[in-house]
Design a protein around this motif. Structure first.
Motif, PDB file in Angstrom:
ATOM      1  N   ALA A 207       0.825  -1.207   0.000  1.00  0.00           N
ATOM      2  CA  ALA A 207       0.000   0.000   0.000  1.00  0.00           C
ATOM      3  C   ALA A 207       0.861   1.260   0.000  1.00  0.00           C
ATOM      4  CB  ALA A 207      -0.927  -0.007   1.218  1.00  0.00           C
ATOM      5  N   MET A 208       1.948   1.254   0.765  1.00  0.00           N
ATOM      6  CA  MET A 208       2.831   2.422   0.811  1.00  0.00           C
ATOM      7  C   MET A 208       3.495   2.655  -0.541  1.00  0.00           C
ATOM      8  SD  MET A 208       4.601   2.075   4.589  1.00  0.00           S
ATOM      9  CE  MET A 208       5.663   3.500   4.287  1.00  0.00           C
ATOM     10  N   HIS A 209       3.921   1.558  -1.198  1.00  0.00           N
ATOM     11  CA  HIS A 209       4.548   1.673  -2.508  1.00  0.00           C
ATOM     12  C   HIS A 209       3.575   2.250  -3.525  1.00  0.00           C
ATOM     13  CE1 HIS A 209       7.157  -0.456  -5.789  1.00  0.00           C
ATOM     14  NE2 HIS A 209       7.091   0.845  -5.937  1.00  0.00           N
ATOM     15  N   ALA A 210       2.344   1.725  -3.538  1.00  0.00           N
ATOM     16  CA  ALA A 210       1.334   2.220  -4.465  1.00  0.00           C
ATOM     17  C   ALA A 210       0.982   3.673  -4.158  1.00  0.00           C
ATOM     18  CB  ALA A 210       0.090   1.345  -4.391  1.00  0.00           C
ATOM     19  N   GLY A 211       0.910   3.999  -2.877  1.00  0.00           N
ATOM     20  CA  GLY A 211       0.587   5.364  -2.484  1.00  0.00           C
ATOM     21  C   GLY A 211       1.624   6.367  -2.954  1.00  0.00           C
ATOM     22  N   ARG A 212       2.893   5.978  -2.888  1.00  0.00           N
ATOM     23  CA  ARG A 212       3.956   6.879  -3.357  1.00  0.00           C
ATOM     24  C   ARG A 212       3.793   7.175  -4.842  1.00  0.00           C
ATOM     25  NH1 ARG A 212       7.190   3.862   0.449  1.00  0.00           N
ATOM     26  NH2 ARG A 212       7.755   2.343  -1.151  1.00  0.00           N
ATOM     27  N   THR A 213       3.403   6.168  -5.617  1.00  0.00           N
ATOM     28  CA  THR A 213       3.203   6.379  -7.051  1.00  0.00           C
ATOM     29  C   THR A 213       2.008   7.282  -7.305  1.00  0.00           C
ATOM     30  OG1 THR A 213       4.147   4.216  -7.585  1.00  0.00           O
ATOM     31  CG2 THR A 213       2.750   5.233  -9.248  1.00  0.00           C
ATOM     32  N   LEU A 214       0.903   7.041  -6.617  1.00  0.00           N
ATOM     33  CA  LEU A 214      -0.301   7.853  -6.810  1.00  0.00           C
ATOM     34  C   LEU A 214      -0.082   9.301  -6.375  1.00  0.00           C
ATOM     35  CD1 LEU A 214      -3.011   5.310  -5.619  1.00  0.00           C
ATOM     36  CD2 LEU A 214      -2.601   6.081  -7.958  1.00  0.00           C
ATOM     37  N   MET A 215       0.810   9.504  -5.410  1.00  0.00           N
ATOM     38  CA  MET A 215       1.099  10.852  -4.924  1.00  0.00           C
ATOM     39  C   MET A 215       2.234  11.520  -5.691  1.00  0.00           C
ATOM     40  SD  MET A 215      -1.121  11.516  -2.642  1.00  0.00           S
ATOM     41  CE  MET A 215      -0.428  12.983  -1.901  1.00  0.00           C
ATOM     42  N   ASP A 216       2.641  10.916  -6.818  1.00  0.00           N
ATOM     43  CA  ASP A 216       3.681  11.489  -7.690  1.00  0.00           C
ATOM     44  C   ASP A 216       4.994  11.731  -6.957  1.00  0.00           C
ATOM     45  OD1 ASP A 216       2.001  11.502  -9.903  1.00  0.00           O
ATOM     46  OD2 ASP A 216       1.228  13.499  -9.460  1.00  0.00           O
ATOM     47  N   LYS A 217       5.427  10.726  -6.222  1.00  0.00           N
ATOM     48  CA  LYS A 217       6.698  10.842  -5.514  1.00  0.00           C
ATOM     49  C   LYS A 217       7.840  11.045  -6.516  1.00  0.00           C
ATOM     50  CE  LYS A 217       9.510   8.624  -1.933  1.00  0.00           C
ATOM     51  NZ  LYS A 217      10.789   8.854  -2.560  1.00  0.00           N
ATOM     52  N   GLU A 218       8.761  11.923  -6.157  1.00  0.00           N
ATOM     53  CA  GLU A 218       9.910  12.222  -7.008  1.00  0.00           C
ATOM     54  C   GLU A 218      10.745  10.959  -7.231  1.00  0.00           C
ATOM     55  OE1 GLU A 218      11.910  15.416  -9.116  1.00  0.00           O
ATOM     56  OE2 GLU A 218       9.976  15.279  -8.104  1.00  0.00           O
ATOM     57  N   MET A 219      11.339  10.864  -8.431  1.00  0.00           N
ATOM     58  CA  MET A 219      12.232   9.756  -8.723  1.00  0.00           C
ATOM     59  C   MET A 219      13.476   9.852  -7.830  1.00  0.00           C
ATOM     60  SD  MET A 219      10.776   7.926 -11.106  1.00  0.00           S
ATOM     61  CE  MET A 219      12.075   6.986 -11.902  1.00  0.00           C
ATOM     62  N   PRO A 220      14.236   8.749  -7.686  1.00  0.00           N
ATOM     63  CA  PRO A 220      15.426   8.771  -6.822  1.00  0.00           C
ATOM     64  C   PRO A 220      16.427   9.848  -7.243  1.00  0.00           C
ATOM     65  CG  PRO A 220      14.880   6.517  -7.449  1.00  0.00           C
ATOM     66  CD  PRO A 220      13.992   7.415  -8.261  1.00  0.00           C
TER      67      PRO A 220
END
Length: 303
Positions: A199-212
């Motif tokens: 869920a945390m991984h999917a949430g980061r994607t949905l929230m447009d988390k910056e690339m590394p």
């Protein structure tokens, strides 16, 4: 990576996951029916949710590969993250159900019938899951798909879970009947923890988390390699499915013609697309004097 290669690997991984999950659930249901083991029921329940999650992946990944249209101008890639959230919900739900059943089994432990059949079924599940994880690892290396990563994380936990079931069955045959219920609770808690990670991984994607950071450094190095680019700023990145969206400003000489500035931006974009084929790049051109004025904290229109 070419779109055709990406499609091939995500479709292969999702199709094999459906096949593996269906084959394991048939074998485990039969073994649970014969043995009446709580740990085997835990494993069977997990496989039922595996089937549901894998079927979701099967269809969602194909939807995510659909090209951008008038209603979804940035593509459909975030459907993968939604599939990851759905899997997390399935896994968490199965874990809670297993806890309730295991507590009931602890209150009233019963001997197992023909535990050797459950052992054979679990060994089959171990081999099938191991092969599936290998296929998924190859797909992840080539696509970095969020949905496949979520599915693979769950099946990796299944390997440990099946080994725990083997241990539980072995101890139950030696007369330690309560172990069956305790192992079921342990498996349930492990599943719930895995659901949290997905869920945390999917949430980061949905929230447009910056690339590394290393990705941003790569973009900056490629852009600055052009001799007429004085620097870049306001770099923003995010990932949606296979596509990585990259946008930034490049700093150019004031006296460049618009057509020349455009040509430089096109050249930088082409270099980025060659180095990062999955990137969709948007570049804004800034005159160097405007950048300097902004950095001094002044309003460029009043300068």
């Amino acid at each position: 990576m070419q779109q055709s290669d990406y499609s091939y690997w995500v479709k292969l991984a999702s199709s094999f996951a459906v096949f593996a999950a269906f084959s394991m659930i048939v074998v485990k249901i039969w073994a649970w029916y014969v043995t009446n083991s709580a740990a085997m029921l835990a494993s069977t329940t997990d496989s039922v949710f595996d089937v549901a999650a894998s079927i979701i992946n099967f269809f969602v990944l194909r939807y995510a590969l659909t090209p951008a249209d008038d209603d979804h101008r940035f593509g459909h890639g975030k459907a993968e993250a939604l599939a990851g959230l759905a899997q997390a919900a399935f896994i968490c739900g199965s874990g809670l159900l297993l806890v309730f059943h295991a507590v009931d089994r602890l209150k009233d432990p019963v001997p197992l019938n023909r535990p050797e059949l459950a052992i054979y079924a679990t060994l089959f599940a171990v081999v099938m899951t191991f092969v599936l994880v290998l296929v998924q690892k190859m797909a992840i290396r080539r696509t970095n798909s969020v949905a496949i990563q979520a599915d693979s994380l769950h099946y990796q936990s299944d390997l440990l879970m099946n080994l725990a079931v083997l241990a539980s069955l072995g101890l139950s045959t030696m007369g330690y009947l309560a172990v069956d219920g305790w192992f079921a609770i342990g498996i349930a808690l492990y599943l719930i923890w895995g659901a949290r990670e997905i869920a945390m991984h999917a949430g980061r994607t949905l929230m447009d988390k910056e690339m590394p950071p290393e990705f941003g450094e790569k973009v900056e190095a490629i852009a600055n390699a052009h001799p007429k680019v004085h620097g870049i700023h306001d770099l923003r990145t995010r990932q949606s499915g296979r596509t990585v969206f990259v946008q930034f400003h490049i700093e150019l000489d004031d006296d460049l013609k618009l057509v020349d500035a455009h040509a430089i931006a096109d050249k930088v974009e082409a270099e980025l697309n060659e180095a990062i084929p999955e990137a969709e790049v948007l570049i804004h051109q800034d005159p160097l004097s405007v950048v300097d004025t902004k950095s001094d904290g002044k309003n460029p229109e009043s300068a």
